[in-house]
Design a protein around this motif. Structure first.
Motif, PDB file in Angstrom:
ATOM      1  N   ASP A  90     -18.734  -0.855  13.506  1.00 17.44           N
ATOM      2  CA  ASP A  90     -18.102   0.408  13.130  1.00 17.44           C
ATOM      3  C   ASP A  90     -16.604   0.379  13.412  1.00 17.44           C
ATOM      4  N   ASN A  91     -16.215  -0.230  14.516  1.00 17.36           N
ATOM      5  CA  ASN A  91     -14.785  -0.338  14.827  1.00 17.36           C
ATOM      6  C   ASN A  91     -14.082  -1.292  13.867  1.00 17.36           C
ATOM      7  N   TYR A  92     -14.781  -2.370  13.493  1.00 19.04           N
ATOM      8  CA  TYR A  92     -14.167  -3.361  12.612  1.00 19.04           C
ATOM      9  C   TYR A  92     -13.925  -2.810  11.211  1.00 19.04           C
ATOM     10  N   LEU A  93     -14.800  -1.920  10.743  1.00 15.86           N
ATOM     11  CA  LEU A  93     -14.663  -1.385   9.391  1.00 15.86           C
ATOM     12  C   LEU A  93     -13.434  -0.492   9.242  1.00 15.86           C
ATOM     13  N   HIS A  94     -12.789  -0.124  10.348  1.00 16.17           N
ATOM     14  CA  HIS A  94     -11.612   0.735  10.290  1.00 16.17           C
ATOM     15  C   HIS A  94     -10.345  -0.018  10.717  1.00 16.17           C
ATOM     16  N   THR A  95     -10.406  -1.335  10.743  1.00 16.08           N
ATOM     17  CA  THR A  95      -9.251  -2.125  11.160  1.00 16.08           C
ATOM     18  C   THR A  95      -8.443  -2.565   9.938  1.00 16.08           C
ATOM     19  N   PRO A  96      -7.160  -2.857  10.117  1.00 17.06           N
ATOM     20  CA  PRO A  96      -6.350  -3.368   8.999  1.00 17.06           C
ATOM     21  C   PRO A  96      -6.863  -4.702   8.459  1.00 17.06           C
ATOM     22  N   GLU A  97      -7.497  -5.515   9.318  1.00 18.56           N
ATOM     23  CA  GLU A  97      -8.008  -6.799   8.862  1.00 18.56           C
ATOM     24  C   GLU A  97      -9.095  -6.610   7.808  1.00 18.56           C
ATOM     25  N   PHE A  98     -10.025  -5.665   8.061  1.00 17.65           N
ATOM     26  CA  PHE A  98     -11.079  -5.414   7.088  1.00 17.65           C
ATOM     27  C   PHE A  98     -10.510  -4.807   5.809  1.00 17.65           C
TER      28      PHE A  98
ATOM     29  N   ASN B   8      -0.128   3.517  -0.519  1.00 19.39           N
ATOM     30  CA  ASN B   8      -0.249   2.373   0.391  1.00 19.39           C
ATOM     31  C   ASN B   8      -1.326   1.409  -0.079  1.00 19.39           C
ATOM     32  N   VAL B   9      -2.458   1.951  -0.560  1.00 18.36           N
ATOM     33  CA  VAL B   9      -3.526   1.098  -1.095  1.00 18.36           C
ATOM     34  C   VAL B   9      -3.039   0.353  -2.326  1.00 18.36           C
ATOM     35  N   LEU B  10      -2.331   1.059  -3.197  1.00 14.68           N
ATOM     36  CA  LEU B  10      -1.811   0.424  -4.407  1.00 14.68           C
ATOM     37  C   LEU B  10      -0.831  -0.696  -4.066  1.00 14.68           C
ATOM     38  N   LEU B  11       0.053  -0.454  -3.114  1.00 17.58           N
ATOM     39  CA  LEU B  11       1.006  -1.482  -2.697  1.00 17.58           C
ATOM     40  C   LEU B  11       0.296  -2.707  -2.136  1.00 17.58           C
ATOM     41  N   SER B  12      -0.743  -2.475  -1.339  1.00 19.55           N
ATOM     42  CA  SER B  12      -1.465  -3.589  -0.730  1.00 19.55           C
ATOM     43  C   SER B  12      -2.190  -4.424  -1.775  1.00 19.55           C
ATOM     44  N   VAL B  13      -2.855  -3.776  -2.729  1.00 19.80           N
ATOM     45  CA  VAL B  13      -3.584  -4.517  -3.771  1.00 19.80           C
ATOM     46  C   VAL B  13      -2.610  -5.270  -4.671  1.00 19.80           C
ATOM     47  N   MET B  14      -1.502  -4.629  -5.049  1.00 22.04           N
ATOM     48  CA  MET B  14      -0.518  -5.314  -5.890  1.00 22.04           C
ATOM     49  C   MET B  14       0.124  -6.488  -5.148  1.00 22.04           C
ATOM     50  N   GLU B  15       0.258  -6.369  -3.834  1.00 22.20           N
ATOM     51  CA  GLU B  15       0.788  -7.491  -3.055  1.00 22.20           C
ATOM     52  C   GLU B  15      -0.189  -8.668  -3.066  1.00 22.20           C
ATOM     53  N   GLN B  16      -1.491  -8.371  -3.013  1.00 17.64           N
ATOM     54  CA  GLN B  16      -2.481  -9.447  -3.091  1.00 17.64           C
ATOM     55  C   GLN B  16      -2.454 -10.116  -4.462  1.00 17.64           C
ATOM     56  N   ILE B  17      -2.264  -9.328  -5.525  1.00 17.55           N
ATOM     57  CA  ILE B  17      -2.132  -9.920  -6.863  1.00 17.55           C
ATOM     58  C   ILE B  17      -0.871 -10.778  -6.922  1.00 17.55           C
ATOM     59  N   TYR B  18       0.174 -10.299  -6.280  1.00 21.34           N
ATOM     60  CA  TYR B  18       1.433 -11.064  -6.220  1.00 21.34           C
ATOM     61  C   TYR B  18       1.212 -12.398  -5.505  1.00 21.34           C
TER      62      TYR B  18
ATOM     63  N   SER C 217      -7.616  -5.349   4.617  1.00 22.96           N
ATOM     64  CA  SER C 217      -6.971  -6.438   3.896  1.00 22.96           C
ATOM     65  C   SER C 217      -7.984  -7.252   3.104  1.00 22.96           C
ATOM     66  N   LEU C 218      -9.167  -7.461   3.686  1.00 18.72           N
ATOM     67  CA  LEU C 218     -10.223  -8.168   2.950  1.00 18.72           C
ATOM     68  C   LEU C 218     -10.671  -7.369   1.731  1.00 18.72           C
ATOM     69  N   VAL C 219     -10.770  -6.047   1.873  1.00 17.42           N
ATOM     70  CA  VAL C 219     -11.151  -5.199   0.742  1.00 17.42           C
ATOM     71  C   VAL C 219     -10.090  -5.283  -0.362  1.00 17.42           C
ATOM     72  N   ASP C 220      -8.820  -5.187   0.017  1.00 19.59           N
ATOM     73  CA  ASP C 220      -7.748  -5.260  -0.973  1.00 19.59           C
ATOM     74  C   ASP C 220      -7.730  -6.622  -1.664  1.00 19.59           C
ATOM     75  N   THR C 221      -8.007  -7.676  -0.913  1.00 21.74           N
ATOM     76  CA  THR C 221      -8.023  -9.012  -1.505  1.00 21.74           C
ATOM     77  C   THR C 221      -9.155  -9.151  -2.512  1.00 21.74           C
TER      78      THR C 221
END
Length: 471
Positions: free
Chosen positions: A31-39, A85-95, A41-45
């Protein structure tokens, strides 16, 4: 035999209690991991990889199709999110997937000129730019000064060379591509990124860093620099006077030739690199201020370059009023429950002027657990429910079994796979219920018997309620 049964029963109870303890720890950590930036980032990737894979398949299908009635429109996709912020993160992964030249982005903070320029790139695959007369950097046609980041460095002379020569200051402006590696940057500043990220991003730079730079001239990837005679005509003497008066703390310096002190390598040849201290960094236009007497950026002619742009990052604040009738795909990074908002977004592409269908996809990210993790979570749920039942005084026969837990999990998965009405965008649990709604009760379906006047505005906006009155 009885002793063996008692022993095995005791072992089973110990195993259940240990599994319960592990399950509680695993559940809390999960439950703690699902709210971390690392997780996240995996979703955005994963979302970015799905978008790129879908568009690549569409482009391959376009080039390989031999049907006469096939859609010949070039595939172009809009990536939309209500969270910038979500849009920026996903577009950065595409970049990061190597598609930096295939992306056009507009955000709420973008100016009207920038929005117009990006939409022009996205629609016609043409980039308009002006080449800086100083550093040969391609700037947007709307830029008033060159935006290329230049770094002011001071070459660190070897001790044996300092003893042989009189003191002479070697101060230069270099491009970001000339940084080879940092020499004294602490690992804490990199935030877990490798040291190679220092070369690519200016967010890790700080004044006073010791770096190794490439001094090859001419550089194979960069334009040739002008001579000192040329810069004397451009006003470099005034620049030196200003810099000396400001004790080299001001913003003035010039993009002159590289003439660092020669350093011999072990084999007798001259080194192509040297050590320098980072003084400051800013845009090329900021370095070359009022003292510069050469050609300005706005005096350069506009150049047009052919590009292949098929991604547009669309901010929530700009999802209205745009003509995107040439778009073939719309990717929504999160579900949109408001029917009016959803139609407002899709109507940017599905409108008059469109010559083909528009595929709208909502991207859901799911994570998969290992078999051990599933068993641990199931054991924890079973034990917690048993404790609740015992607390309420219910008997053992009423305790939920593992099958009941799996049925509840299946019901939850079914709720996530709802069917959306094509007319009012309401969600239904199955295709049968959705079809019955469309035929009989949908107020936005003109062929529905429920609609008295299909062409009246009330039949379209009947379910949109006004906001509550204040107070």
């Amino acid at each position: 035999v009885e002793l063996d049964l008692l022993k095995s029963s005791q072992q089973q109870q110990d195993r259940v209690s240990s599994v319960a303890a592990i399950a509680g720890c695993v559940a809390s950590k999960l439950d703690n991991y699902l709210h971390t930036p690392e997780f996240q980032s995996l979703v955005d990737t994963s979302q970015a990889e799905y978008i790129v894979r879908t568009m690549r398949d569409a482009r391959k299908k376009l080039h390989c199709s031999e049907e006469s009635n096939a859609d010949v429109r070039p595939p172009k996709a809009v990536v939309y999110s209500s969270n910038s912020n979500v849009l920026l993160s996903v577009m950065e992964q595409i970049y990061r997937l190597g598609l930096e030249e295939n992306i056009a982005e507009i955000y709420e903070s973008s100016s009207i000129a920038d929005i117009s320029q990006e939409l022009f790139r996205f629609r016609y695959d043409i980039k308009e730019s002006r080449v800086c007369p100083i550093c040969s950097f391609e700037n947007d046609v709307t830029a008033k000064k060159c935006t290329n980041t230049l770094i002011e460095v001071e070459v660190v002379m070897p001790q044996q060379q300092q003893a042989q020569q009189e003191f002479q200051q070697h101060r230069y402006l270099i491009e970001q591509q000339r940084i080879v590696q940092p020499l004294d940057v602490p690992l804490e500043r990199m935030n877990g990124e490798p040291m190679t990220a220092y070369v690519k991003s200016r967010k890790y730079w700080k004044s006073g860093d010791t770096i190794r730079i490439n001094i090859v001239e001419p550089h194979p990837l960069l334009s040739k620099r002008q001579s000192e005679e040329h810069w004397d005509r451009m006003g470099s003497n005034d620049c030196r006077k200003r810099a000396l008066a400001d004790r080299y703390l001001g913003r003035d310096w010039y993009f002159g030739p590289l003439c660092p002190p020669a350093v011999e390598a072990n084999n007798g040849e001259m080194n192509e690199t040297c050590v320098a201290r980072l003084v400051k960094f800013q845009s090329c236009g900021a370095f070359h201020g009022s003292w510069y007497r050469g050609t300005k950026l706005l005096e350069m002619s506009v150049q047009r370059t052919k590009q292949d742009v098929f991604f547009l990052g669309l901010d929530a604040e700009l999802g209205q009023g745009l003509d995107l009738s040439f778009v073939t795909n719309i990717f929504l990074l999160e579900p949109i429950e408001d029917a009016a908002t959803l139609e407002q977004i899709t109507s940017r592409a599905h409108r008059l002027g469109a010559t083909g269908p528009v595929l709208v996809e909502t991207i859901h990210a799911f994570f998969h657990l290992s078999e051990k993790m599933e068993l641990a979570l199931t054991a924890e749920q079973t034990i917690s429910i048993e404790k609740d039942r015992e607390k309420n005084g219910e008997n053992e026969e009423a305790l939920p079994t593992k099958k009941l837990l799996m049925d509840r999990k299946q019901e939850k998965a079914t709720l996530l796979q709802k069917v959306v009405c094509e007319h009012c965008y309401r969600q239904f649990p199955s295709h049968a219920v959705a079809e019955e709604h469309e035929k009989k009760t949908c107020p936005r379906n003109p062929s529905s018997a429920h609609v008295a006047d299909p062409y009246h505005l009330s039949s379209i906006y009947r379910e949109i309620k006004p906001p509550p009155c204040p107070g």
